[in-house]
Design an enzyme around this catalytic site. Structure first.
Site, PDB file in Angstrom:
ATOM      1  N   SER A 271      11.237  84.725   9.889  1.00 52.40           N
ATOM      2  CA  SER A 271      11.839  83.388   9.999  1.00 52.40           C
ATOM      3  C   SER A 271      13.363  83.451   9.871  1.00 52.40           C
ATOM      4  O   SER A 271      14.029  82.436   9.927  1.00 52.40           O
ATOM      5  CB  SER A 271      11.266  82.471   8.917  1.00 52.40           C
ATOM      6  OG  SER A 271      11.378  83.080   7.643  1.00 52.40           O
TER       7      SER A 271
ATOM      8  N   ASN B  65       7.342  81.522  -2.761  1.00 52.69           N
ATOM      9  CA  ASN B  65       6.729  80.211  -2.519  1.00 52.69           C
ATOM     10  C   ASN B  65       7.502  79.082  -3.204  1.00 52.69           C
ATOM     11  O   ASN B  65       7.776  78.043  -2.595  1.00 52.69           O
ATOM     12  CB  ASN B  65       5.272  80.210  -2.981  1.00 52.69           C
ATOM     13  CG  ASN B  65       4.428  81.207  -2.198  1.00 52.69           C
ATOM     14  OD1 ASN B  65       4.897  81.751  -1.195  1.00 52.69           O
ATOM     15  ND2 ASN B  65       3.208  81.447  -2.642  1.00 52.69           N
TER      16      ASN B  65
ATOM     17  N   HIS C  67      11.249  38.965  26.354  1.00 53.62           N
ATOM     18  CA  HIS C  67      10.703  39.562  27.595  1.00 53.62           C
ATOM     19  C   HIS C  67      11.818  39.963  28.564  1.00 53.62           C
ATOM     20  O   HIS C  67      11.597  40.037  29.769  1.00 53.62           O
ATOM     21  CB  HIS C  67       9.739  38.598  28.317  1.00 53.62           C
ATOM     22  CG  HIS C  67       8.761  37.926  27.433  1.00 53.62           C
ATOM     23  ND1 HIS C  67       7.476  38.386  27.225  1.00 53.62           N
ATOM     24  CD2 HIS C  67       8.891  36.830  26.645  1.00 53.62           C
ATOM     25  CE1 HIS C  67       6.852  37.586  26.373  1.00 53.62           C
ATOM     26  NE2 HIS C  67       7.685  36.634  25.999  1.00 53.62           N
TER      27      HIS C  67
ATOM     28  N   ASN D  64      29.133  56.278  33.969  1.00 53.85           N
ATOM     29  CA  ASN D  64      27.790  56.382  33.423  1.00 53.85           C
ATOM     30  C   ASN D  64      27.779  56.368  31.895  1.00 53.85           C
ATOM     31  O   ASN D  64      28.605  57.019  31.275  1.00 53.85           O
ATOM     32  CB  ASN D  64      27.124  57.671  33.923  1.00 53.85           C
ATOM     33  CG  ASN D  64      26.917  57.636  35.427  1.00 53.85           C
ATOM     34  OD1 ASN D  64      26.739  56.565  36.006  1.00 53.85           O
ATOM     35  ND2 ASN D  64      26.978  58.791  36.058  1.00 53.85           N
TER      36      ASN D  64
ATOM     37  N   GLU E 175      22.485  56.826  26.962  1.00 55.82           N
ATOM     38  CA  GLU E 175      21.208  57.292  27.510  1.00 55.82           C
ATOM     39  C   GLU E 175      20.622  58.426  26.670  1.00 55.82           C
ATOM     40  O   GLU E 175      19.416  58.489  26.428  1.00 55.82           O
ATOM     41  CB  GLU E 175      21.403  57.793  28.950  1.00 55.82           C
ATOM     42  CG  GLU E 175      21.791  56.701  29.934  1.00 55.82           C
ATOM     43  CD  GLU E 175      22.245  57.316  31.261  1.00 55.82           C
ATOM     44  OE1 GLU E 175      23.461  57.489  31.440  1.00 55.82           O
ATOM     45  OE2 GLU E 175      21.390  57.646  32.082  1.00 55.82           O
TER      46      GLU E 175
ATOM     47  N   TYR F  81       0.131  77.483  -1.112  1.00 57.29           N
ATOM     48  CA  TYR F  81       1.002  77.856   0.002  1.00 57.29           C
ATOM     49  C   TYR F  81       0.208  78.531   1.106  1.00 57.29           C
ATOM     50  O   TYR F  81      -0.690  79.339   0.853  1.00 57.29           O
ATOM     51  CB  TYR F  81       2.103  78.819  -0.495  1.00 57.29           C
ATOM     52  CG  TYR F  81       3.002  79.302   0.632  1.00 57.29           C
ATOM     53  CD1 TYR F  81       4.080  78.543   1.059  1.00 57.29           C
ATOM     54  CD2 TYR F  81       2.737  80.504   1.294  1.00 57.29           C
ATOM     55  CE1 TYR F  81       4.885  78.979   2.110  1.00 57.29           C
ATOM     56  CE2 TYR F  81       3.541  80.946   2.342  1.00 57.29           C
ATOM     57  CZ  TYR F  81       4.606  80.163   2.740  1.00 57.29           C
ATOM     58  OH  TYR F  81       5.387  80.590   3.778  1.00 57.29           O
TER      59      TYR F  81
HETATM   60  N1  ARG Z   1       9.603  82.479   5.007  1.00 60.18           N
HETATM   61  C1  ARG Z   1       8.621  81.865   4.187  1.00 60.18           C
HETATM   62  C2  ARG Z   1       8.526  80.372   4.513  1.00 60.18           C
HETATM   63  O1  ARG Z   1       9.398  79.881   5.109  1.00 60.18           O
HETATM   64  C3  ARG Z   1       8.958  82.048   2.748  1.00 60.18           C
HETATM   65  C4  ARG Z   1       7.782  82.014   1.847  1.00 60.18           C
HETATM   66  C5  ARG Z   1       6.937  83.192   2.071  1.00 60.18           C
HETATM   67  N2  ARG Z   1       5.894  83.267   1.112  1.00 60.18           N
HETATM   68  C6  ARG Z   1       4.869  84.141   1.242  1.00 60.18           C
HETATM   69  N3  ARG Z   1       3.980  84.142   0.335  1.00 60.18           N
HETATM   70  N4  ARG Z   1       4.784  84.924   2.296  1.00 60.18           N
HETATM   71  O2  ARG Z   1       7.589  79.713   4.200  1.00 60.18           O
END
Ligand code: ARG
Length: 465
Positions: free
Chosen positions: A30, A117, A163, A292, A297, A324
């Site tokens: 991520s 978490n 309307h 425009n 828009e 989680y």
């Molecule tokens: N990148 C993870 C998220 O956004 C962080 C938490 C990850 N926790 C885990 N137990 N893998 O949720």
């Protein structure tokens, strides 16, 4: 970007002999988006380290090295020369790994009594809380611009529509103040959401809390939260704060889209009620006459993204078992995009509305056409001649039909013509057929009369000061 794809993860790879498949890494990581949480992550970690020292879980010298090292990481990221690594998955492990490189062994003690978490739940709450504050500030700025428009045009007469057909004359100020009320409710939704989200998940650890003698009140306070969350399972597993933010953002975007649509209509050649300044319009590459209303828009369209983000996250969260699950990693991009979109739309609307030129002559001419004072005529018959409203409605309808046939408006009919529809009609009725008298008569609380509008303007000027 990736450095150690062939070896197991340095943070959690103890029981793994091999590193992840490249596609596994791609779906799992991520960092490409959650790097946006770096400031919140570092702030949370510093609060955590200070608490670990205060409770005797870490030595003060370790905590100090961690705190200082984290500030170095922060400045590296802010300077734009931080080596983000996909192999390290997310912002939490990227920061920690860099801390290890900078300060060595004490870095490994930072993660005592916490988990990613509760870490991510805390970071994300801090981020969304900032966005709620930004939305509140932006909405206040927009409301001030609309109140100023209302003050200028408290008695500018324009057609009110139902309307999208001419209904009754209203005032420009009244129309502007309608949006002030809507945006005020939007603002209060963000304020409410902020209050509920302002509890700290940190210390929930993975899900069950921790055996270390942590002080959750201390970290909550250090991070500006009102209190720690009371249940660790809830702390790591809910994202309702993000859902509330997205819901408030979606409703606000609906309001923005309606005002944007009105600007598109009003600036068209057929209306010409308003003209957008050069700053807020674009030309056509082929039709030289075009101006425009692109910004309007786009604001009208942005609701699609914001509502889409809300639908996406509602769908992610639905049916997730406690606590989680990795599904929840999908929360961030949606909220990031919705927040960026909303802030941009609010800023653009504020700029456009403060620059707007209103063609008051056009407004008034339009207000006077389309038999907009027919209701005033019917009301006059009720008030002055004692007719039941239904009968008055019928008489007025026959006069509208007559005017339509003659190609004129109600005030252009002669007294004889009026009397032919009902003998009780006298010369005096002409006074209510004018649009200024019409709006001035609508003195009911919240009505369109300039006096009422000015009272609302004054109320809001006080509230927004
Ligand atoms: N990148 C993870 C998220 O956004 C962080 C938490 C990850 N926790 C885990 N137990 N893998 O949720």
């Amino acid at each position: 970007m990736t450095d150690d794809t062939n070896s197991s993860n340095a943070m959690w790879g103890g029981r793994f002999a091999a590193g992840p498949d490249a596609i596994m890494e791609a779906i799992n990581a991520s960092i490409s988006f959650d790097k946006r949480l770096y400031a919140q992550d570092i702030r949370g970690s510093r609060a955590h380290a200070a608490m670990l020292a205060a409770t005797g879980i870490l030595t003060h010298s370790d905590a100090e090295a961690i705190g200082e090292g984290l500030l170095t990481v922060l400045s590296e990221i802010e300077a734009g020369d931080f080596p983000f690594s996909t192999a390290l998955e997310d912002i939490h492990m990227n920061v920690e790994a860099r801390l290890k490189a900078l300060i060595g062994e004490p870095a490994g003690r930072l993660h005592t009594a916490r988990s990613r978490n509760d870490q991510v739940a805390t970071d994300f709450r801090l981020w969304v809380r900032d966005q709620a504050d930004a939305a509140i500030t932006s909405l206040t700025a927009l409301m001030k611009v609309l109140v100023a428009q209302a003050e200028k045009g408290a008695d500018w007469v324009m057609p009110g529509f139902t309307h999208l057909q001419t209904a009754q004359p209203v005032t420009w100020g009244h129309h502007m103040m309608a949006y002030v009320e809507m945006f005020a409710r939007d603002r209060s939704r963000f304020e409410d959401a902020r209050k509920r989200m302002n509890e700290c998940p940190l210390g929930s650890a993975a899900l069950a809390g921790t055996g270390f003698p942590i002080d959750r009140h201390m970290t909550a306070q250090a991070l500006g939260f009102d209190r720690p969350m009371a249940n660790s399972l809830d702390g790591v597993s809910d994202r309702d704060f993000a859902l509330e933010f997205l819901s408030a953002a979606a409703i606000c975007s609906v309001h923005l889209s309606r005002l944007a649509e009105e600007l598109v209509i009003w600036s068209s050649a057929q209306f010409r009620f308003v003209a957008m300044s050069d700053k807020w319009s674009t030309g056509s590459s082929i039709m030289p006459q075009k101006r425009n209303p692109d910004a309007a828009e786009l604001i009208r369209a942005k609701i699609g993204r914001v509502l889409g983000a809300a639908v996406a996250l509602f769908t992610v969260m639905k049916g997730l078992p406690l606590a989680y699950s990795k599904d929840m990693q999908e929360d961030k991009e949606q909220v990031f995009d919705a927040a960026d979109t909303l802030m941009l739309a609010l800023a653009a609307m504020t700029g456009m509305m403060s620059d707007l030129t209103v063609n008051t002559a056009k407004l008034e001419a339009a207000a006077s056409s389309g038999f907009s004072t027919a209701t005033d005529l019917a009301d006059w018959l009720v008030r002055e001649a004692g007719l039941p409203f239904r009968d008055a409605h019928h008489v007025t309808g026959s006069l509208v039909a007559l005017a339509e046939k003659k190609g004129c408006d109600l005030p252009d009919l002669s007294l004889e013509e009026l009397k032919s529809a009902h003998p009780a009609l006298t010369e005096a009725v002409y006074s209510v057929l004018g649009v200024h008298n019409s709006v001035a008569s609508r003195q009911s609380y919240g009505g369109t009369a300039p006096d009422q509008v000015r009272a609302q303007v004054a109320r809001w000027q006080g509230l927004l000061a």
